[in-house]
Design an enzyme around this catalytic site. Structure first.
Site, short mmCIF file in Angstrom:
data_model
loop_
_atom_site.label_atom_id
_atom_site.label_comp_id
_atom_site.label_asym_id
_atom_site.label_seq_id
_atom_site.Cartn_x
_atom_site.Cartn_y
_atom_site.Cartn_z
N HIS A 134 -7.61 -2.93 -10.08
CA HIS A 134 -7.14 -4.26 -10.35
C HIS A 134 -7.95 -5.37 -10.64
O HIS A 134 -8.04 -6.53 -10.11
CB HIS A 134 -6.21 -4.27 -8.77
CG HIS A 134 -5.60 -3.54 -8.54
ND1 HIS A 134 -5.07 -3.11 -6.93
CD2 HIS A 134 -4.58 -2.94 -8.99
CE1 HIS A 134 -4.10 -2.46 -7.02
NE2 HIS A 134 -3.75 -1.95 -8.38
N THR A 205 -5.91 2.43 2.36
CA THR A 205 -4.86 1.72 1.65
C THR A 205 -3.37 2.00 2.24
O THR A 205 -3.36 3.31 2.80
CB THR A 205 -4.92 2.13 0.15
OG1 THR A 205 -3.77 1.93 -0.70
CG2 THR A 205 -4.68 3.83 0.12
C1 BV8 Z 1 2.21 -2.88 -12.85
C2 BV8 Z 1 -5.21 -7.61 -7.03
C3 BV8 Z 1 3.62 -2.72 -14.66
C4 BV8 Z 1 -5.15 -9.32 -6.94
C5 BV8 Z 1 -3.13 -6.65 -6.27
C6 BV8 Z 1 6.73 1.26 -8.99
C7 BV8 Z 1 7.42 1.38 -8.00
C8 BV8 Z 1 7.60 0.37 -7.09
C9 BV8 Z 1 6.89 -0.86 -7.65
C10 BV8 Z 1 6.24 -0.91 -8.80
C11 BV8 Z 1 5.99 0.22 -9.48
N1 BV8 Z 1 5.43 -0.30 -10.76
C12 BV8 Z 1 4.94 -1.42 -10.49
C13 BV8 Z 1 5.55 -2.03 -9.43
C14 BV8 Z 1 5.51 -3.14 -9.02
C15 BV8 Z 1 4.20 -3.62 -8.23
C16 BV8 Z 1 4.26 -2.93 -6.82
O1 BV8 Z 1 3.57 -1.83 -6.79
N2 BV8 Z 1 4.57 -3.57 -5.82
C17 BV8 Z 1 4.69 -2.93 -4.57
C18 BV8 Z 1 4.48 -4.12 -3.54
C19 BV8 Z 1 6.14 -2.42 -4.31
N3 BV8 Z 1 3.05 -3.05 -8.86
C20 BV8 Z 1 2.57 -3.94 -10.15
O2 BV8 Z 1 3.04 -5.20 -10.19
C21 BV8 Z 1 1.41 -3.41 -10.71
N4 BV8 Z 1 1.38 -3.80 -12.34
O3 BV8 Z 1 2.39 -1.58 -12.41
O4 BV8 Z 1 2.62 -3.18 -14.27
C22 BV8 Z 1 4.95 -2.79 -13.94
C23 BV8 Z 1 5.17 -4.27 -13.68
C24 BV8 Z 1 6.29 -4.53 -13.08
C25 BV8 Z 1 7.43 -3.52 -12.63
C26 BV8 Z 1 7.25 -2.30 -13.39
C27 BV8 Z 1 6.17 -2.01 -13.87
C28 BV8 Z 1 0.00 -4.49 -10.41
C29 BV8 Z 1 -0.15 -4.08 -9.12
C30 BV8 Z 1 -1.66 -4.74 -8.85
C31 BV8 Z 1 -1.50 -5.94 -8.01
N5 BV8 Z 1 -2.77 -6.72 -7.71
N6 BV8 Z 1 -4.55 -6.92 -6.31
C32 BV8 Z 1 -5.63 -9.67 -5.75
O5 BV8 Z 1 -6.54 -8.95 -5.02
O6 BV8 Z 1 -5.26 -10.69 -5.25
S1 BV8 Z 1 -2.64 -5.42 -5.35
C33 BV8 Z 1 -3.19 -5.46 -3.63
O7 BV8 Z 1 -2.58 -4.68 -2.93
C34 BV8 Z 1 -4.60 -5.38 -3.73
O8 BV8 Z 1 -5.41 -4.88 -4.89
C35 BV8 Z 1 -4.59 -4.45 -2.49
O9 BV8 Z 1 -5.83 -3.46 -2.62
C36 BV8 Z 1 -3.59 -3.58 -3.02
C37 BV8 Z 1 -2.80 -2.60 -2.11
O10 BV8 Z 1 -2.94 -2.89 -0.97
P1 BV8 Z 1 -3.94 -2.23 0.06
O11 BV8 Z 1 -5.35 -2.14 -0.76
O12 BV8 Z 1 -3.36 -0.73 0.52
O13 BV8 Z 1 -4.16 -3.15 1.02
P2 BV8 Z 1 -3.22 -3.01 2.42
O14 BV8 Z 1 -3.53 -4.46 3.33
O15 BV8 Z 1 -2.08 -3.11 1.93
O16 BV8 Z 1 -3.51 -1.82 3.53
C38 BV8 Z 1 -4.69 -1.70 3.99
C39 BV8 Z 1 -4.66 -0.55 4.67
O17 BV8 Z 1 -6.03 -0.27 5.15
C40 BV8 Z 1 -3.77 -0.48 5.99
O18 BV8 Z 1 -3.04 0.58 5.66
C41 BV8 Z 1 -4.55 -0.46 7.13
O19 BV8 Z 1 -4.01 0.14 8.27
C42 BV8 Z 1 -5.88 -0.01 6.68
N7 BV8 Z 1 -7.08 -0.36 7.32
C43 BV8 Z 1 -7.30 -1.51 8.01
N8 BV8 Z 1 -8.46 -1.47 8.28
C44 BV8 Z 1 -9.21 -0.31 8.26
C45 BV8 Z 1 -8.04 0.47 7.61
N9 BV8 Z 1 -8.28 1.71 6.99
C46 BV8 Z 1 -9.54 2.24 7.30
N10 BV8 Z 1 -10.56 1.70 8.10
C47 BV8 Z 1 -10.28 0.34 8.39
N11 BV8 Z 1 -11.33 -0.31 9.17
#
Ligand code: BV8
Length: 265
Positions: A134, A205
């Site tokens: 990303h 994640t």
């Molecule tokens: C794309 C950068 C083509 C910016 C980010 C297929 C199916 C469904 C949806 C889609 C798909 N393909 C594409 C999509 C749409 C979309 C998507 O996936 N949406 C989701 C929400 C459903 N994807 C995209 O748009 C991607 N592009 O595929 O292009 C396309 C486009 C449109 C339609 C079709 C195809 C681009 C995705 C990238 C977006 N940019 N970040 C920025 O940082 O500001 S994503 C953002 O979320 C961050 O990068 C982040 O890292 C990422 C994922 O989140 P996590 O890292 O998992 O963080 P989160 O807070 O969610 O979770 C943290 C976890 O840690 C928790 O579980 C927690 O319990 C745990 N935790 C907390 N503390 C600890 C811990 N674990 C261990 N130890 C600890 N101490």
């Protein structure tokens, strides 16, 4: 958190000790213990960056549409995050993954560290083979020419920042926003690593953002042993061979100690 004699921890350690090719996908959770807020974890630690996070919804701000409609608000949010990332230090989880890369290299093996994070803490911890799915928040690029620049490590004074490359153009962070394509070389490197590894780990994640979340299924289909290290259950928890629940800053060092002994001084 599983104790060191926990059978799951022991099994994961045994698999790591005999592996040659390992692929790890990390998310915001691996940086949480460095004080960097996660995306979906609303538990804000008072006084940390997280305490300020509640005013912004990442999923609505991390989009090209948000930047187009309010470039000042979005660029201010990213500069605030950028400064937090610059000030943050790697935690024991990052350091354990950097050690894993060295341990595998010493055995003619290879670690591919695939991260969704944009904070560059893996590199700060010493990891070399890092695939940034990303992008990264430290580099910004001209909205007109695409040319990149790394702003100095101090607060920006103008929002949105003006581009030095073209009159009237702005600078945006070099991150991949929702709805944007991932860098082709990054996603192909990640796919190749997931399809050819002995052990695949999903660390810190929520496993909901694609295509990153799909890599676990690529690895499983290719026969890898799969491990999750996460504070909470996720859609990956029921899919992996071993799910280790707890903070990555504690579990990863324990895993490395069990697999390779105590880290050399
Ligand atoms: C794309 C950068 C083509 C910016 C980010 C297929 C199916 C469904 C949806 C889609 C798909 N393909 C594409 C999509 C749409 C979309 C998507 O996936 N949406 C989701 C929400 C459903 N994807 C995209 O748009 C991607 N592009 O595929 O292009 C396309 C486009 C449109 C339609 C079709 C195809 C681009 C995705 C990238 C977006 N940019 N970040 C920025 O940082 O500001 S994503 C953002 O979320 C961050 O990068 C982040 O890292 C990422 C994922 O989140 P996590 O890292 O998992 O963080 P989160 O807070 O969610 O979770 C943290 C976890 O840690 C928790 O579980 C927690 O319990 C745990 N935790 C907390 N503390 C600890 C811990 N674990 C261990 N130890 C600890 N101490």
């Amino acid at each position: 958190m599983p104790g060191n004699d926990h059978p799951s921890l022991l099994m994961a350690a045994r698999k790591l000790a005999s592996a040659r090719r390992v692929a790890v996908v990390t998310g915001a959770g691996v940086s949480a213990e460095s004080g960097i807020p996660t995306f979906r974890d609303k538990s804000a630690m008072p006084g940390s960056m997280q305490a300020l996070w509640k005013d912004f919804d990442p999923l609505t701000l991390a989009t090209p549409e948000a930047f187009a409609s309010d470039p000042q608000r979005v660029s201010r949010w990213y500069d605030w995050r950028r400064l937090g990332c610059l000030a943050a230090q790697p935690n024991p989880g990052h350091l354990a993954l950097a050690r894993l890369e060295r341990e595998l290299a010493a055995r003619a093996g290879r670690l591919t560290l695939i991260t969704q994070n944009v904070d560059r803490l893996h590199q700060k911890a010493g990891s070399a083979n890092v695939v940034e799915l990303h992008g990264n928040i430290l580099a910004w690029r001209c909205t007109s020419t695409g040319r990149e620049v790394t702003p100095p490590p101090e607060p920006m004074t103008q929002f949105p920042p003006v581009s030095p490359f073209r009159q009237g153009a702005q600078l945006r962070p070099c991150v991949v926003w929702f709805g944007e394509m991932l860098p082709p070389d990054a996603i192909s490197a990640a796919d190749e690593a997931a399809a050819s590894c002995d052990v695949f780990m999903s660390v810190g994640t929520s496993a909901v953002v694609y295509p990153a979340a799909g890599l676990l299924h690529v690895a499983r289909a290719a026969g890898a042993f799969t491990v999750e290290v996460n504070k909470d259950a996720t859609p990956a928890t029921g899919v992996v061979d071993v799910a280790l629940q707890g903070p990555s800053g504690e579990i990863l060092p324990s895993l490395l100690r069990l697999a390779f002994g105590h880290a050399p001084p």
